[in-house]
Enzyme design. Structure first.
Site, PDB file in Angstrom:
ATOM      1  N   GLU A 199      33.288  78.968  11.893  1.00 32.71           N
ATOM      2  CA  GLU A 199      31.925  79.420  11.629  1.00 32.71           C
ATOM      3  C   GLU A 199      31.992  80.388  10.461  1.00 32.71           C
ATOM      4  O   GLU A 199      32.610  81.452  10.552  1.00 32.71           O
ATOM      5  CB  GLU A 199      31.298  80.105  12.838  1.00 32.71           C
ATOM      6  CG  GLU A 199      29.814  80.339  12.593  1.00 32.71           C
ATOM      7  CD  GLU A 199      29.234  81.445  13.431  1.00 32.71           C
ATOM      8  OE1 GLU A 199      28.913  82.511  12.855  1.00 32.71           O
ATOM      9  OE2 GLU A 199      29.117  81.257  14.652  1.00 32.71           O
ATOM     10  N   CYS A 250      25.813  86.646  11.378  1.00 28.21           N
ATOM     11  CA  CYS A 250      26.001  85.381  10.655  1.00 28.21           C
ATOM     12  C   CYS A 250      24.717  84.577  10.560  1.00 28.21           C
ATOM     13  O   CYS A 250      24.511  83.849   9.589  1.00 28.21           O
ATOM     14  CB  CYS A 250      27.098  84.558  11.331  1.00 28.21           C
ATOM     15  SG  CYS A 250      26.792  84.211  13.077  1.00 28.21           S
ATOM     16  N   GLU A 268      25.897  85.753  -0.110  1.00 28.81           N
ATOM     17  CA  GLU A 268      25.584  86.393   1.166  1.00 28.81           C
ATOM     18  C   GLU A 268      25.744  87.906   1.037  1.00 28.81           C
ATOM     19  O   GLU A 268      26.791  88.408   0.638  1.00 28.81           O
ATOM     20  CB  GLU A 268      26.521  85.856   2.246  1.00 28.81           C
ATOM     21  CG  GLU A 268      26.206  86.361   3.635  1.00 28.81           C
ATOM     22  CD  GLU A 268      27.110  85.743   4.703  1.00 28.81           C
ATOM     23  OE1 GLU A 268      26.658  85.606   5.845  1.00 28.81           O
ATOM     24  OE2 GLU A 268      28.269  85.400   4.375  1.00 28.81           O
TER      25      GLU A 268
END
Length: 538
Positions: free
Chosen positions: A275, A309, A407
């Site tokens: 992930e 996340c 990000e």
């Protein structure tokens, strides 16, 4: 080791000798910390200091593992795994149910430690406890559904019996991140244990104590003492050694590190689930309830100070409601309470480290320098905590700005108008990531239709991320550069097993019999296949 925690929990009123014990001076009992850190497999004699974002004072000196320690951890785990795999499934599931109750009973202790190590708001720390309990209960209650052997159709009715068994991989290596110290440290490993595997885990260096308390609770719930081993140390050394020994690897972290782990696993022909990063979009459609969408956006963007996340970093709003939504969103954001403490009243806590603060500051300053407008926030708040940064809403972000596609992993969101839903979906799908998204609309049927067009592993309608993340039967993971594999649901446990097929042939072999030639056998087999097709057999 099975030391019990002090009845009073980890917090102490003060040190016996504050001048020589900075950990106790901060508020953690020295013997409590020592009992936790003894669980790390370490013979190196080296330690690493851990400091808290709540005040910046040292918490502990964590023993560091060497590559030889990692090998030793796998030796211990393999020894324990053989007996554990032979333990009846109902006994393994019962241990998970005991863990469910234990984490709820001890939630204050767990929450305290999560806040000490991560600096997050107490309400966000509680969600970690809840998610561990949900995960333990889901897999315990569905154990037989996922793991029981099952009959499948054989080649020929009556003559061929076929069944599929689920065999544990062996020892699973888990590398967990710092942003959710409890749930990320434990939840990937719980289904691995249920499936009959052992675990060797490397939690992030900044949140070792929380992970170690979780391991202690596993033992208290009845899991064998050596079934879950913990190692600590730098990723390039200890992480690489873990991947080199594991039978399967579960990793949560950056896309760059995920690529490296995937290559290492491919070289060894072992599986992995990854992930990775995200640049998650939220779409507010023209018929959305503006105030509900604004409330959801606050949670989507600023939970855990954006260090999540699945948190939202790109917010696309329909022209028809844009101005009203922005007013409501900015107003709610400005009303948030900030800080770095154990107080339940905080809406948003601290970033975890100077490194995260530097990234967030750089992204905001770069955007402003290139013409973006700060609608609210945008400042470091050292008066509230060393790494506290205000929840920040940006407008006018363009492709030449670092926060446009990279990000941020902090409390920063970029607002964009859209004219049509097709445009919104296209922009949401722009880039390389595909982890989580959300859609706000009064028409939930339409919302689900839009959701299916967004290339993300999870999409929530009228919710930020909790609807999918809290639905344990639903798999969770990313598309594209947001990762491989899934946690939760059937996929979250079957990844830790090998499918073994066993077929028994009765009466006659699948070959010529009674002197039949190969040509004649082919004719008989052809006729049999035609007959089975007419009968509708799969």
């Amino acid at each position: 080791m099975s030391e019990q925690t002090p009845a009073s929990g980890p917090i102490t009123d003060g040190p016996a000798d504050p001048e020589h014990d900075s950990t106790a001076a901060y508020g953690l009992d020295r013997s409590y910390v020592a009992a936790l850190t003894r669980r790390i497999v370490s013979t190196s004699g080296e330690t690493a200091a851990v400091t808290s974002p709540v005040g910046g004072t040292p918490l502990a000196h964590v023993p560091q593992s060497s590559a030889a320690d990692v090998a030793e951890a796998f030796t211990r785990a393999r020894r324990a795994q053989a007996a554990w795999a032979a333990t009846p499934l109902d006994e393994r599931a019962a241990a998970l149910l005991r863990l469910h109750d234990l984490v709820l009973d001890r939630q204050e202790e767990l929450i305290d430690l999560v806040v000490w190590e991560s600096g997050k708001a107490r309400k966000d720390a509680y969600l970690e406890v809840a998610h561990v309990a949900l995960t333990a209960r889901y897999y315990a209650r569905t154990a037989h559904r996922h793991l029981d052997s099952r009959r499948v159709a054989g080649m020929f009715p009556v003559l061929t019996r076929a069944e599929v068994h689920r065999v544990p991989k062996g020892v699973v290596g888990i590398i967990s991140p710092w942003n959710y110290p409890l749930t990320m440290a434990l939840c990937d490993g719980l289904p691995a244990l249920l499936a009959g595997n052992a675990v060797v885990a490397k939690p992030d260096a900044q949140v070792m104590l929380t992970a170690l308390l979780g391991v202690q609770m596993l033992e208290e719930a009845g899991f064998p003492p050596e079934i879950w081993q913990v190692v600590a140390g730098p990723g390039p050394e200890v992480g690489g050694a873990l991947v080199a020994e594991a039978d399967y690897v579960a990793f949560t972290g950056s896309t760059a590190t995920g690529r490296l782990i995937a290559r290492q696993c491919a070289d060894r022909l072992i599986g992995c689930s990854l992930e990775l990063g995200g640049k998650n979009p939220m779409l507010v459609l023209r018929d959305a309830d503006v105030h509900r969408a604004a409330e959801g956006a606050v949670r989507a963007v600023f939970s855990n100070a954006g260090q999540l996340c699945v948190s939202t970093e790109r917010l696309f709003v329909a022209d028809q409601v844009y101005d009203r939504f922005v007013d409501a969103f900015v107003s709610r954001t400005q009303a948030m309470t900030l800080g770095a403490s154990h107080d339940w009243s905080l809406d948003m806590g601290s970033l975890i480290s100077q490194a995260q603060l530097d990234t967030v500051t750089r992204h905001v300053e770069d955007a402003v320098a290139k013409g973006a407008r700060v609608l609210t926030g945008g400042r470091h708040r050292p008066d509230l905590g060393p790494f506290v940064f205000e929840p920040t809403i940006l407008e006018g972000v363009s492709a030449d700005m670092e926060c446009f596609g990279a990000e941020t992993f902090g409390p920063v969101v970029s607002l964009y108008r859209f004219h049509s839903e097709d445009e919104a979906v296209e922009r949401a799908n722009d880039g390389f990531y595909g982890l989580n998204a959300s859609v706000y609309t009064r028409d939930t049927t339409r919302g689900r239709s839009v959701a299916r067009r967004i290339r993300c592993g999870t999409v929530n309608v009228n919710e930020a991320y909790g609807a999918t993340f809290g639905s344990l039967a639903a798999p969770m993971g990313g598309m594209r550069e947001s990762g491989l594999g899934r946690r939760q649901g059937a996929e979250g446990i079957l990844r830790y097993t090998e499918a073994q097929s066993v077929a028994t042939q009765r009466l006659v072999p699948i070959a010529p019999v009674l002197g039949m030639s190969e040509e004649a056998n082919a004719t008989v087999l052809t006729a049999s296949l035609r007959l089975l097709n007419k009968l509708g057999r799969a």
